[in-house]
Scaffold this active site. Structure first.
Site, short mmCIF file in Angstrom:
data_model
loop_
_atom_site.label_atom_id
_atom_site.label_comp_id
_atom_site.label_asym_id
_atom_site.label_seq_id
_atom_site.Cartn_x
_atom_site.Cartn_y
_atom_site.Cartn_z
N CYS A 31 0.83 -1.20 0.00
CA CYS A 31 0.00 0.00 0.00
C CYS A 31 0.87 1.26 0.00
CB CYS A 31 -0.96 0.00 1.19
SG CYS A 31 -0.15 -0.06 2.81
N CYS A 182 28.38 32.06 14.23
CA CYS A 182 29.12 31.80 15.46
C CYS A 182 28.69 32.80 16.54
CB CYS A 182 30.63 31.91 15.21
SG CYS A 182 31.64 31.77 16.71
N CYS A 185 32.20 35.05 17.73
CA CYS A 185 32.80 36.10 16.91
C CYS A 185 31.85 36.70 15.89
CB CYS A 185 34.05 35.57 16.21
SG CYS A 185 33.70 34.37 14.90
N CYS A 235 33.98 26.71 14.02
CA CYS A 235 33.95 28.04 13.43
C CYS A 235 35.23 28.25 12.62
CB CYS A 235 33.84 29.11 14.52
SG CYS A 235 33.97 30.81 13.89
N CYS A 238 37.21 31.24 14.39
CA CYS A 238 37.74 30.96 15.72
C CYS A 238 38.68 29.76 15.72
CB CYS A 238 36.60 30.70 16.71
SG CYS A 238 35.52 32.13 17.00
N HIS A 316 -1.66 1.59 7.35
CA HIS A 316 -2.11 1.45 5.97
C HIS A 316 -2.03 2.80 5.28
CE1 HIS A 316 -4.23 -0.14 2.54
NE2 HIS A 316 -5.19 0.76 2.65
#
Length: 356
Positions: A31, A182, A185, A235, A238, A316
């Site tokens: 089905c 981030c 920063c 990041c 960073c 179903h």
């Protein structure tokens, strides 16, 4: 019954269509397959493409199109003027299982997962590009990062089409923008991914019932997500894992929009199903608010629904599909009319919209 003008390379050919109100035999807990095939059968542009065998003109004669041939044969039987009994999809079912062994056997499968694999395999067979095609060289990261966001999106889309180009892509492919910021920063990076459907979460408070709207689900999908602790990404500025925020935006809207209402939620020890009724517009669904700032109104109209009733373990699938004479319910081999007021229920699982 309708008349379809088929554009041939040299002439137009008249193709007479039947009513399309023909069911599919259940060939062993299928089905899930039947409901999705009916929804795709009522995706008119795809249906016409298959009935015309257009893919034979677009791909090399050496490429195997076994699954596409079987799928097109089922659609041809569903829209013939001569068929009065339900169509037996045995050949298509067998070829699909050979292509995706995960579906071998007679256990109940997830209809949305089946759709994902089917579109992927059909695309692979009728991909207009050659496997030997080489993409245009990527820009150096320093130059790529200096591009405007829309230019980045266009470049990534162009690169995708260099390798992946088919009628499936023409109709179902959209582009999603993921923005990562981030928290330390403020550095923001973006990635662009292609999607064939969008899986929408249902608000948790509605797992045991109740009523929510499609707008609630879209808002939850597109809301800013906080990524912390183990989920904190790296990041680029960073140089370490930092708390960040993530937001999803639709960059490119597909012609056929497939929305999966993610009713099944997995926890560590179990899977639960949301029985919430998700109300959705039938006409003029506007997704502009979930696109880029310059998207404006982006309107869609509903034409098919895949429904799931039952529990996680026993269920179903049926389909509601729109025709010129209204909506009809496709329950395996049985087809019956259904009113628009019956479309909204806690059974709706996958929604098919066509762009205006």
């Amino acid at each position: 019954m309708g008349l379809l003008l088929v554009a041939d390379k040299e002439k137009e050919v008249n193709l007479t269509l039947g009513s399309g109100r023909i069911g599919l035999c259940n060939v062993g807990n299928t089905c899930f397959l039947n409901s999705m095939v009916q929804c795709l059968s009522h995706t008119r542009t795809l249906r016409d493409y298959c009935l015309q065998k257009k893919y034979r003109q677009e791909v090399s004669s050496r490429r195997k199109t076994e699954l596409m041939n079987a799928f097109s044969e089922v659609l041809s039987d569903l829209w013939t003027t001569d068929m009065s009994t339900a169509v037996h999809p045995g050949n298509f079912n067998t070829i699909f299982k050979e292509s995706v062994p995960h579906f071998i056997g007679y256990s109940q499968q997830d209809a949305q997962e089946f759709l994902h694999f089917l579109l992927d395999r059909l695309h692979s067979e009728i991909n207009r590009t050659s496997p030997q095609n080489q993409p245009i060289s990527d820009l150096p990261e320093s130059k790529y990062n200096k591009l405007r966001e829309d230019k980045k999106a266009m470049l990534m889309w162009k690169h995708y089409l260099e390798r992946e180009d088919s009628k499936i892509v023409d109709l179902f492919a959209g582009q999603l923008k993921s923005s990562l910021r981030c928290s330390s920063c403020g550095h923001e990076s973006t990635t662009f991914d292609v999607f064939y459907d969008l899986s929408l979460p249902i608000p948790k408070g509605s797992v045991s019932g109740g009523r929510v709207s499609l707008k609630d689900c879209l808002a939850l999908f597109s809301q800013v997500e906080e990524l912390k602790s183990d989920n904190a990404p790296m990041c680029d500025r960073c140089g370490k894992h930092t708390d960040s925020t993530k937001k999803l935006t639709i960059q490119r809207f597909p012609k056929i929009l497939v929305l999966h209402l993610n009713r099944f939620c997995a926890s560590r020890f179990s899977i639960s199903k949301s029985t919430a009724t998700v109300s959705f517009p039938i006409h003029h669904l506007d997704l502009g608010d979930y696109g880029t700032e310059c998207a404006g109104k982006v309107l869609y109209n509903l034409y098919a629904i895949c429904n799931h009733c039952g529990t996680v373990h026993i269920g179903h699938y049926t389909a509601y599909c729109q025709q010129e004479r209204g909506w009809f319910c496709y329950n395996d081999s049985r087809v019956s009319p259904v009113s628009e007021s019956q479309l909204q229920s806690n059974k709706a699982y996958v929604l098919f919209y066509e762009m205006e």
